[in-house]
Motif scaffolding. Sequence first.
Motif, PDB file in Angstrom:
ATOM      1  N   ASN A 175     -10.470   7.733  -3.159  1.00 63.91           N
ATOM      2  CA  ASN A 175     -10.994   6.561  -3.374  1.00 63.91           C
ATOM      3  C   ASN A 175      -9.961   5.524  -3.411  1.00 63.91           C
ATOM      4  OD1 ASN A 175     -12.920   4.351  -4.099  1.00 63.91           O
ATOM      5  ND2 ASN A 175     -14.002   6.079  -5.538  1.00 63.91           N
ATOM      6  N   ASP A 176     -10.218   4.232  -3.753  1.00 64.08           N
ATOM      7  CA  ASP A 176      -9.291   3.193  -3.719  1.00 64.08           C
ATOM      8  C   ASP A 176      -8.577   3.337  -5.153  1.00 64.08           C
ATOM      9  OD1 ASP A 176     -10.967   2.268  -5.671  1.00 64.08           O
ATOM     10  OD2 ASP A 176     -11.782   0.570  -4.750  1.00 64.08           O
ATOM     11  N   TYR A 177      -7.646   2.201  -5.240  1.00 65.01           N
ATOM     12  CA  TYR A 177      -6.695   2.089  -6.492  1.00 65.01           C
ATOM     13  C   TYR A 177      -6.059   3.568  -6.502  1.00 65.01           C
ATOM     14  CZ  TYR A 177      -8.485  -2.142  -7.821  1.00 65.01           C
ATOM     15  OH  TYR A 177      -8.967  -3.577  -7.950  1.00 65.01           O
ATOM     16  N   GLY A 178      -5.487   4.332  -5.328  1.00 64.08           N
ATOM     17  CA  GLY A 178      -4.717   5.326  -5.659  1.00 64.08           C
ATOM     18  C   GLY A 178      -5.413   6.541  -6.184  1.00 64.08           C
ATOM     19  N   ASP A 179      -6.682   6.773  -5.504  1.00 59.49           N
ATOM     20  CA  ASP A 179      -7.906   7.489  -5.963  1.00 59.49           C
ATOM     21  C   ASP A 179      -7.882   7.383  -7.533  1.00 59.49           C
ATOM     22  OD1 ASP A 179      -7.283   8.651  -3.717  1.00 59.49           O
ATOM     23  OD2 ASP A 179      -7.029  10.756  -4.263  1.00 59.49           O
ATOM     24  N   GLN A 180      -7.925   6.029  -7.860  1.00 55.10           N
ATOM     25  CA  GLN A 180      -8.524   5.572  -8.907  1.00 55.10           C
ATOM     26  C   GLN A 180      -7.550   6.276 -10.534  1.00 55.10           C
ATOM     27  OE1 GLN A 180     -12.590   5.746  -9.608  1.00 55.10           O
ATOM     28  NE2 GLN A 180     -12.874   4.071  -8.165  1.00 55.10           N
ATOM     29  N   GLY A 181      -6.053   5.779 -10.040  1.00 62.95           N
ATOM     30  CA  GLY A 181      -5.193   6.369 -11.088  1.00 62.95           C
ATOM     31  C   GLY A 181      -4.582   7.665 -10.788  1.00 62.95           C
ATOM     32  N   THR A 182      -4.840   8.442  -9.936  1.00 61.23           N
ATOM     33  CA  THR A 182      -4.204   9.851  -9.840  1.00 61.23           C
ATOM     34  C   THR A 182      -2.808   9.392  -9.287  1.00 61.23           C
ATOM     35  OG1 THR A 182      -6.167  10.859  -9.098  1.00 61.23           O
ATOM     36  CG2 THR A 182      -4.300  11.699  -8.645  1.00 61.23           C
ATOM     37  N   TYR A 183      -2.602   8.304  -8.300  1.00 58.94           N
ATOM     38  CA  TYR A 183      -1.412   7.964  -8.065  1.00 58.94           C
ATOM     39  C   TYR A 183      -1.196   6.499  -8.351  1.00 58.94           C
ATOM     40  CZ  TYR A 183      -2.527  11.990  -5.230  1.00 58.94           C
ATOM     41  OH  TYR A 183      -3.026  13.328  -4.684  1.00 58.94           O
ATOM     42  N   SER A 184       0.103   6.248  -8.525  1.00 61.43           N
ATOM     43  CA  SER A 184       0.327   4.746  -8.793  1.00 61.43           C
ATOM     44  C   SER A 184       0.623   4.041  -7.716  1.00 61.43           C
ATOM     45  CB  SER A 184       1.701   4.671  -9.714  1.00 61.43           C
ATOM     46  OG  SER A 184       1.521   5.185 -10.798  1.00 61.43           O
ATOM     47  N   VAL A 185      -0.278   3.028  -7.300  1.00 62.36           N
ATOM     48  CA  VAL A 185      -0.132   2.169  -6.010  1.00 62.36           C
ATOM     49  C   VAL A 185       0.284   0.770  -6.326  1.00 62.36           C
ATOM     50  CG1 VAL A 185      -1.106   3.961  -4.538  1.00 62.36           C
ATOM     51  CG2 VAL A 185      -2.628   2.316  -5.834  1.00 62.36           C
ATOM     52  N   SER A 186       0.533  -0.105  -5.128  1.00 67.27           N
ATOM     53  CA  SER A 186       0.922  -1.451  -5.569  1.00 67.27           C
ATOM     54  C   SER A 186      -0.626  -2.383  -5.580  1.00 67.27           C
ATOM     55  CB  SER A 186       1.610  -1.899  -4.579  1.00 67.27           C
ATOM     56  OG  SER A 186       1.167  -1.869  -3.228  1.00 67.27           O
ATOM     57  N   ASN A 187      -1.445  -1.644  -4.955  1.00 63.04           N
ATOM     58  CA  ASN A 187      -2.681  -2.626  -4.958  1.00 63.04           C
ATOM     59  C   ASN A 187      -3.995  -1.850  -4.721  1.00 63.04           C
ATOM     60  OD1 ASN A 187      -3.225  -2.932  -2.040  1.00 63.04           O
ATOM     61  ND2 ASN A 187      -1.486  -3.519  -2.015  1.00 63.04           N
ATOM     62  N   GLN A 188      -5.248  -2.325  -4.571  1.00 67.08           N
ATOM     63  CA  GLN A 188      -6.597  -1.586  -4.596  1.00 67.08           C
ATOM     64  C   GLN A 188      -6.463  -0.774  -3.214  1.00 67.08           C
ATOM     65  OE1 GLN A 188      -9.935  -4.009  -4.651  1.00 67.08           O
ATOM     66  NE2 GLN A 188     -11.516  -2.270  -4.378  1.00 67.08           N
ATOM     67  N   CYS A 189      -6.060  -1.345  -2.441  1.00 67.54           N
ATOM     68  CA  CYS A 189      -6.186  -0.697  -0.819  1.00 67.54           C
ATOM     69  C   CYS A 189      -5.076   0.077  -0.265  1.00 67.54           C
ATOM     70  CB  CYS A 189      -6.724  -1.585   0.132  1.00 67.54           C
ATOM     71  SG  CYS A 189      -8.563  -2.241  -0.178  1.00 67.54           S
ATOM     72  N   ALA A 190      -3.951   0.006  -1.247  1.00 69.06           N
ATOM     73  CA  ALA A 190      -2.490   0.862  -0.579  1.00 69.06           C
ATOM     74  C   ALA A 190      -3.099   2.233  -0.715  1.00 69.06           C
ATOM     75  CB  ALA A 190      -1.528   0.338  -1.468  1.00 69.06           C
ATOM     76  N   THR A 191      -2.604   2.770   0.322  1.00 63.47           N
ATOM     77  CA  THR A 191      -2.675   4.148   0.728  1.00 63.47           C
ATOM     78  C   THR A 191      -1.732   5.015  -0.187  1.00 63.47           C
ATOM     79  OG1 THR A 191      -2.497   6.186   2.049  1.00 63.47           O
ATOM     80  CG2 THR A 191      -1.332   4.403   2.591  1.00 63.47           C
ATOM     81  N   PRO A 192      -2.091   5.964  -1.054  1.00 56.64           N
ATOM     82  CA  PRO A 192      -1.125   6.567  -1.817  1.00 56.64           C
ATOM     83  C   PRO A 192      -0.308   7.886  -0.983  1.00 56.64           C
ATOM     84  CG  PRO A 192      -3.360   7.670  -2.186  1.00 56.64           C
ATOM     85  CD  PRO A 192      -3.426   6.435  -1.158  1.00 56.64           C
TER      86      PRO A 192
END
Length: 551
Positions: free
Chosen positions: A247-264
């Motif tokens: 899902n978006d947001y880095g699998d919704q918090g699983t991974y820290s990402v810079s924005n909603q659509c950034a790939t983790p």
Amino acid sequence: MSTPGNVIRVLAFLFYNTILIAQTVNYTSSQNIIANPERGLQKYSITSNNYATAVGANNLSVSTLEDWKNGSDKVTVVFRYFLLDAFLDSNINNTYLDNIRNDFDNIRLAGLKTIVRFSYSNSQGTEPQQPTKTQILTHISQIAQILDENKDIILSHQAGFIGTWGEWYYTNSAEFGTEGSISTEQWNNRKEIVDAMLSATPTNIPLQVRYANIKKTMYGNTPLTEQTAYKNTANARIGFFNDAFLNDYGDQGTYSVSNQCATPVGTSDYNFIANETKYLPMTGETNGLNGCDSGFRTSGANAIDEMNLTNWTTINRDFYTPFWDGVIASNTYEEIVRRLGYRYTLTSSSVTVNNLDFDLALEIQNVGFARIFKERDVYLMIQNTETNDIITSLIDTDIRTWENTTTINQNFDIGISGTFKLYLWIPDNDVTLQTNPDYSIQLANTGTWNSPTGYNDLLQTITLEPSLSVDDIVLENNKLSIYPNPTSSDLTIKVHESIKEDIQIYNSLGQLIMKIHPLKIQKIDVSHLDGGIYFFKIGNSKIAQCKLIKK
């Protein structure tokens, strides 16, 4: 063996001291979905309100569990979500604890294992999402004995207890903070919960946390290695569950990402989890379709790629339905089901016999997404074809390291003669499950699985015979010796003086090629013979024969 009045050693092959007999079997891989333990699709289940008020209420039924296992998906793992909302201000009552025991008993009877999570809230809101830290610690101590009693069938214990769904996000708690605003003291309180879980959970059961930053913050970000994995340390025991896979947001918090659509993929968190889950479980579910890239991340093809990158062991089949509909439509469903967790395929086996011992070479491929993360012994089962007696020999390997292609070479010296069939047996290490074939690993090959025993047939039959010296062949109390053996030119034949019949020499096709009048000791030239195996026989004796190898 002995007969009245005579000692007969039959088929004594002199050349066993120098020649080895080798045989190789190549195997055919299977595309079947296999009900192997500790991997695959998991089924979801949650306790109901009356779980705390009536023994037997809402327990998992054995028949339902067996239907899951025997169905087309071959489910062997059930996720059991224990909702403790009735105990926000009190200890867990005996009715609830008895129902937990009942569930575990039924899971064992059906031949499955379980992932467990304890939580207090199944929906967001302004009310408390968990009790106080003190009450949670008491609850953990209450379930410790049950976890120990059932450590054989618990695959993993997820770090619930805090936040909505036990996912550590939304807590409404001054003691634990909430996602995005957690102080050092609140992190320490969270760590105290996990430390208590580590203490209360048997060491053979890994824990799982919801996102990378939990483990990195509480226990550091030093990656596991082959040398530090599989120890009784927090780092070596804590894996991950991802309940927003792809899902978006880095699998919704699983991974820290810079924005909603950034790939983790490729981030430090992603690489961290990809490394840790070489040695620890990665399980979870999808919870929505990722709309940032027109659904590419939640496509079946990308799911396969990322399951492989992050070593997925199990995933929830019951959620999220649109994701699974898309996987089925893209014809990637069966590949996912086959490859979840480990999938071991036997490529070849080779046996080299020498007297009463033999060398075994195995080549095995793991085509699954993950390695197995729980310790399992691997055995060679050596079954006497006449008596059916079995000798069990431990193979010197750590199955947790089987990744891609694994080659095993080992000598087995069982010290007895006979004809034997060879099997590979990979049972559960727990003594309560070891002899239950439901918990043994089936190799993904055709024509090798023996379901009643849980053995994998190597399709190898070997004969072991003792080696004999040149004076050890006894035929009706008369001695015959040939040496050197093998030879390329001269051969010495020594016979007992009582032997009067001609000595006959046959080739491997059974054709008589030479007769020799018996003398006590004589030397003959065999240089003119083709290389190969020849048989010596005295007169018309059918009792025994000697073999010569001509170089």
